[in-house]
Motif scaffolding. Sequence first.
Motif, PDB file in Angstrom:
ATOM      1  N   ILE A 120      -1.846   2.110   1.515  1.00 58.44           N
ATOM      2  CA  ILE A 120      -0.712   2.843   0.952  1.00 58.44           C
ATOM      3  C   ILE A 120      -0.077   2.024  -0.170  1.00 58.44           C
ATOM      4  O   ILE A 120      -0.382   0.851  -0.343  1.00 58.44           O
ATOM      5  N   GLY A 121       0.801   2.648  -0.938  1.00 58.39           N
ATOM      6  CA  GLY A 121       1.655   1.883  -1.857  1.00 58.39           C
ATOM      7  C   GLY A 121       1.567   2.285  -3.313  1.00 58.39           C
ATOM      8  O   GLY A 121       2.532   2.126  -4.051  1.00 58.39           O
ATOM      9  N   GLY A 122       0.411   2.756  -3.786  1.00 53.71           N
ATOM     10  CA  GLY A 122       0.306   3.148  -5.199  1.00 53.71           C
ATOM     11  C   GLY A 122       0.723   2.021  -6.122  1.00 53.71           C
ATOM     12  O   GLY A 122       0.096   0.953  -6.140  1.00 53.71           O
ATOM     13  N   ASP A 135      -7.410   7.125   2.635  1.00 56.41           N
ATOM     14  CA  ASP A 135      -8.768   7.603   2.294  1.00 56.41           C
ATOM     15  C   ASP A 135      -8.827   9.122   2.282  1.00 56.41           C
ATOM     16  O   ASP A 135      -9.819   9.716   2.724  1.00 56.41           O
ATOM     17  N   ARG A 136      -7.771   9.774   1.820  1.00 52.18           N
ATOM     18  CA  ARG A 136      -7.732  11.241   1.765  1.00 52.18           C
ATOM     19  C   ARG A 136      -7.418  11.679   0.322  1.00 52.18           C
ATOM     20  O   ARG A 136      -6.278  11.974  -0.005  1.00 52.18           O
ATOM     21  N   ARG A 137      -8.410  11.662  -0.561  1.00 57.14           N
ATOM     22  CA  ARG A 137      -8.181  12.102  -1.957  1.00 57.14           C
ATOM     23  C   ARG A 137      -8.195  13.630  -2.014  1.00 57.14           C
ATOM     24  O   ARG A 137      -9.104  14.274  -1.478  1.00 57.14           O
ATOM     25  N   ILE A 138      -7.186  14.215  -2.674  1.00 56.30           N
ATOM     26  CA  ILE A 138      -7.125  15.674  -2.829  1.00 56.30           C
ATOM     27  C   ILE A 138      -7.692  16.027  -4.201  1.00 56.30           C
ATOM     28  O   ILE A 138      -7.115  15.666  -5.235  1.00 56.30           O
ATOM     29  N   ARG A 139      -8.816  16.723  -4.204  1.00 54.32           N
ATOM     30  CA  ARG A 139      -9.449  17.083  -5.475  1.00 54.32           C
ATOM     31  C   ARG A 139      -9.258  18.561  -5.788  1.00 54.32           C
ATOM     32  O   ARG A 139      -9.225  18.973  -6.927  1.00 54.32           O
ATOM     33  N   LEU A 149       3.205  17.097  -4.282  1.00 54.18           N
ATOM     34  CA  LEU A 149       2.137  16.235  -4.812  1.00 54.18           C
ATOM     35  C   LEU A 149       2.705  15.209  -5.786  1.00 54.18           C
ATOM     36  O   LEU A 149       3.347  15.573  -6.780  1.00 54.18           O
ATOM     37  N   SER A 150       2.434  13.935  -5.510  1.00 48.98           N
ATOM     38  CA  SER A 150       2.812  12.874  -6.441  1.00 48.98           C
ATOM     39  C   SER A 150       1.685  12.771  -7.475  1.00 48.98           C
ATOM     40  O   SER A 150       1.005  11.758  -7.576  1.00 48.98           O
ATOM     41  N   SER A 151       1.502  13.848  -8.202  1.00 46.26           N
ATOM     42  CA  SER A 151       0.395  13.960  -9.164  1.00 46.26           C
ATOM     43  C   SER A 151       0.974  14.220 -10.542  1.00 46.26           C
ATOM     44  O   SER A 151       2.147  14.558 -10.681  1.00 46.26           O
ATOM     45  N   ALA A 175       6.634  -5.391  -9.975  1.00 45.32           N
ATOM     46  CA  ALA A 175       7.032  -6.665  -9.368  1.00 45.32           C
ATOM     47  C   ALA A 175       8.555  -6.786  -9.268  1.00 45.32           C
ATOM     48  O   ALA A 175       9.077  -7.282  -8.284  1.00 45.32           O
ATOM     49  N   VAL A 176       9.243  -6.350 -10.308  1.00 42.31           N
ATOM     50  CA  VAL A 176      10.710  -6.454 -10.383  1.00 42.31           C
ATOM     51  C   VAL A 176      11.245  -5.031 -10.479  1.00 42.31           C
ATOM     52  O   VAL A 176      10.660  -4.204 -11.187  1.00 42.31           O
ATOM     53  N   MET A 177      12.345  -4.710  -9.797  1.00 40.81           N
ATOM     54  CA  MET A 177      12.730  -3.303  -9.636  1.00 40.81           C
ATOM     55  C   MET A 177      14.124  -2.994 -10.201  1.00 40.81           C
ATOM     56  O   MET A 177      15.092  -2.869  -9.440  1.00 40.81           O
TER      57      MET A 177
HETATM   58  C1  LIG Z   1       0.940  -2.643 -14.188  1.00 40.04           C
HETATM   59  C2  LIG Z   1       2.180  -1.946 -13.746  1.00 40.04           C
HETATM   60  C3  LIG Z   1       3.381  -2.639 -13.744  1.00 40.04           C
HETATM   61  C4  LIG Z   1       4.556  -2.006 -13.357  1.00 40.04           C
HETATM   62  N1  LIG Z   1       5.717  -2.740 -13.291  1.00 40.04           N
HETATM   63  C5  LIG Z   1       6.836  -2.157 -12.800  1.00 40.04           C
HETATM   64  C6  LIG Z   1       7.968  -2.959 -12.499  1.00 40.04           C
HETATM   65  O1  LIG Z   1       7.930  -4.203 -12.591  1.00 40.04           O
HETATM   66  N2  LIG Z   1       9.096  -2.322 -12.060  1.00 40.04           N
HETATM   67  C7  LIG Z   1       9.136  -0.965 -11.846  1.00 40.04           C
HETATM   68  O2  LIG Z   1      10.176  -0.422 -11.436  1.00 40.04           O
HETATM   69  N3  LIG Z   1       8.028  -0.188 -12.080  1.00 40.04           N
HETATM   70  C8  LIG Z   1       6.893  -0.760 -12.526  1.00 40.04           C
HETATM   71  N4  LIG Z   1       5.761  -0.009 -12.690  1.00 40.04           N
HETATM   72  C9  LIG Z   1       5.832   1.455 -12.491  1.00 40.04           C
HETATM   73  C10 LIG Z   1       5.880   1.850 -11.038  1.00 40.04           C
HETATM   74  O3  LIG Z   1       4.944   1.124 -10.279  1.00 40.04           O
HETATM   75  C11 LIG Z   1       5.568   3.353 -10.919  1.00 40.04           C
HETATM   76  O4  LIG Z   1       6.339   4.077 -11.851  1.00 40.04           O
HETATM   77  C12 LIG Z   1       5.878   3.843  -9.529  1.00 40.04           C
HETATM   78  O5  LIG Z   1       5.046   3.202  -8.580  1.00 40.04           O
HETATM   79  C13 LIG Z   1       5.678   5.349  -9.462  1.00 40.04           C
HETATM   80  O6  LIG Z   1       5.799   5.769  -8.124  1.00 40.04           O
HETATM   81  P1  LIG Z   1       5.044   7.092  -7.616  1.00 40.04           P
HETATM   82  O7  LIG Z   1       5.280   7.148  -6.167  1.00 40.04           O
HETATM   83  O8  LIG Z   1       5.434   8.240  -8.471  1.00 40.04           O
HETATM   84  O9  LIG Z   1       3.517   6.859  -7.940  1.00 40.04           O
HETATM   85  P2  LIG Z   1       2.521   5.713  -7.614  1.00 40.04           P
HETATM   86  O10 LIG Z   1       3.228   4.497  -7.137  1.00 40.04           O
HETATM   87  O11 LIG Z   1       1.661   5.612  -8.809  1.00 40.04           O
HETATM   88  O12 LIG Z   1       1.719   6.281  -6.371  1.00 40.04           O
HETATM   89  C14 LIG Z   1       1.003   7.478  -6.426  1.00 40.04           C
HETATM   90  C15 LIG Z   1       0.061   7.465  -5.242  1.00 40.04           C
HETATM   91  O13 LIG Z   1      -0.511   8.766  -5.122  1.00 40.04           O
HETATM   92  C16 LIG Z   1      -1.895   8.625  -4.863  1.00 40.04           C
HETATM   93  N5  LIG Z   1      -2.549   9.829  -5.359  1.00 40.04           N
HETATM   94  C17 LIG Z   1      -2.481  10.345  -6.608  1.00 40.04           C
HETATM   95  N6  LIG Z   1      -3.219  11.464  -6.684  1.00 40.04           N
HETATM   96  C18 LIG Z   1      -3.757  11.658  -5.453  1.00 40.04           C
HETATM   97  C19 LIG Z   1      -4.611  12.639  -4.911  1.00 40.04           C
HETATM   98  N7  LIG Z   1      -5.079  13.660  -5.653  1.00 40.04           N
HETATM   99  N8  LIG Z   1      -4.970  12.560  -3.607  1.00 40.04           N
HETATM  100  C20 LIG Z   1      -4.481  11.550  -2.827  1.00 40.04           C
HETATM  101  N9  LIG Z   1      -3.677  10.571  -3.299  1.00 40.04           N
HETATM  102  C21 LIG Z   1      -3.314  10.627  -4.608  1.00 40.04           C
HETATM  103  C22 LIG Z   1      -2.303   7.384  -5.624  1.00 40.04           C
HETATM  104  O14 LIG Z   1      -3.502   6.819  -5.106  1.00 40.04           O
HETATM  105  C23 LIG Z   1      -1.082   6.496  -5.416  1.00 40.04           C
HETATM  106  O15 LIG Z   1      -1.208   5.704  -4.247  1.00 40.04           O
HETATM  107  C24 LIG Z   1       4.547  -0.630 -13.011  1.00 40.04           C
HETATM  108  C25 LIG Z   1       3.340   0.065 -12.978  1.00 40.04           C
HETATM  109  C26 LIG Z   1       2.160  -0.593 -13.296  1.00 40.04           C
HETATM  110  C27 LIG Z   1       0.868   0.124 -13.160  1.00 40.04           C
END
Ligand SMILES: Cc1cc2nc3c(=O)[nH]c(=O)nc-3n(C[C@H](O)[C@H](O)[C@H](O)COP(=O)(O)OP(=O)(O)OC[C@H]3O[C@@H](n4cnc5c(N)ncnc54)[C@H](O)[C@@H]3O)c2cc1C
Length: 468
Positions: free
Chosen positions: A37-39, A237-241, A254-256, A58-60
């Motif tokens: 988990i974690g994205g 391990d559940r990718r939605i296509r 959807l976080s898409s 890394a920093v928020m």
């Molecule tokens: C290199 C880098 C550095 C960053 N530095 C910072 C920072 O220092 N501070 C900060 O605040 N932000 C930073 N960010 C941005 C921040 O990490 C993202 O904006 C934030 O994680 C977005 O959250 P989210 O939940 O929308 O998506 P994400 O964290 O991107 O997570 C989305 C998740 O959904 C999953 N997913 C997507 N599509 C599907 C699907 N079809 N089926 C199943 N699973 C799916 C992905 O695998 C992923 O785990 C950085 C990002 C990157 C890449």
Amino acid sequence: MTYDAVVVGSGPNGLAAAIRLAQAELSVLVLEANPQIGGGTRTVELTEPGFLHDVCSAVMPFAEHSAAFRAMPLREHGLEWLYSDSEVAHPLDGGDARFIYHDIAQTAEGLGKDNGAYSSLFGQLVRDADDIFKYAMGPMLHLPQHPLKLARFGLVALKSADRFAARYNDPASQALFAGVAAHAVQPFSRPTSASVGLAMMVAAHAYRWPVPKGGAANVTSSMARYLASLGGVIETDRRIRKASDLPAARLKLLSSTPTALASIFDLPEPRWTYGPGAFKVDWALEGPIPWTNTEVGRASTVHVGGSYEEIAAAEAAVHQGRHPEKPYVLVTQPTNIDASRAPSGKHVAWGYCHVPNDSEVDMVDRIESQLERFAPGFRDQIIARHVKPPGWYADYNDNYVGGDIGAGAFTPRQMFGRPRLSPNPYATTIEGVFLCGASTAPGAGVHGMAGWNAAAAALRSIGERSDA
Ligand SMILES: Cc1cc2nc3c(=O)[nH]c(=O)nc-3n(C[C@H](O)[C@H](O)[C@H](O)COP(=O)(O)OP(=O)(O)OC[C@H]3O[C@@H](n4cnc5c(N)ncnc54)[C@H](O)[C@@H]3O)c2cc1C
């Protein structure tokens, strides 16, 4: 078992959405494509055993004022925030440097003749901060509760970075602003390109830029533990296509990106553009980065790129499809406040620069040369490196198309309409289906607010209240 709601994606937004739905007593299933988990919030031994690297964030800067995080007992579930002496350091040639401290007066003192201009602007904005962020962390199309405060912020934020920087006389103050403005990944001449930098500076002064102890992964692992305590379930391990991969549920979030949504549900291609990519290097280091100005070592975030003009030129080049010789490099050095992240005396750090979307050009040497410029001997400290070009990020996360780590460019159109101009930008054309990730308002960053707001919209659609 059939769930009330299915959430796709276990980044901070997916988990925030799931938590809000679970707090409203819905049964929730989260599906994650990756084995973990974690994205964008993962921490992994990428180089050598014992060196804990943040794969993405890394920093928020947007965590402390997040209404989502404030509504979750994450400390009870293992999250601890750490703070460095200064939020940002900006080294300059010749050993000089400028800093953003939590304290406005301390920051302004370092800005010489810009002291007064800095103090008066940020003094006012920090007084307004709670109301500014309450508005800005949601869809842009809604009535502000405090229009005057918002107008005061908007008058400055809607400017281009070039116009904003012109209010300062000292080139060093302008450079300091350039380093923060470049987080928006926009050309500095573009209207609204001051907004992200300005918001980040207000956040530094009003709340701080915290670093999660043990690494970014602890944000989402504490969220996952809290979700589990509410009865939520996560499957990896559940990718939605395609739509038929989704289990039956009343609500689907959807976080898409909008383009991924179109592909999954076979919808017409949306109007959605991706910005430049990121080229990142993670380093395992023998010791701390040997900055010429040793105070730079006490900041968690360092903006490496020199003068305003150099950073503006580097970012403009990327938008013209070129690779700057002297890129702007965003550096984080969490082990200066968190020794648990590396073996005794050793350190981790990362640095990334912007490159054209989907670029395959190797930027390692240019990134490390920029660090050598302000920290001679840096290369001698490197034990191991892990290199992640845009294609690595695109493979890692379906949302980072072409290495765009913001899940869609932050152009003026996609800032106001994220992903469309509407008081409810989370709803889609399909009943019961919502977008909840960084492609929706308020955009990228670790704050969970897109998921939080999307869950509220989803709950409203079925006549449920969400009071949190
Ligand atoms: C290199 C880098 C550095 C960053 N530095 C910072 C920072 O220092 N501070 C900060 O605040 N932000 C930073 N960010 C941005 C921040 O990490 C993202 O904006 C934030 O994680 C977005 O959250 P989210 O939940 O929308 O998506 P994400 O964290 O991107 O997570 C989305 C998740 O959904 C999953 N997913 C997507 N599509 C599907 C699907 N079809 N089926 C199943 N699973 C799916 C992905 O695998 C992923 O785990 C950085 C990002 C990157 C890449």
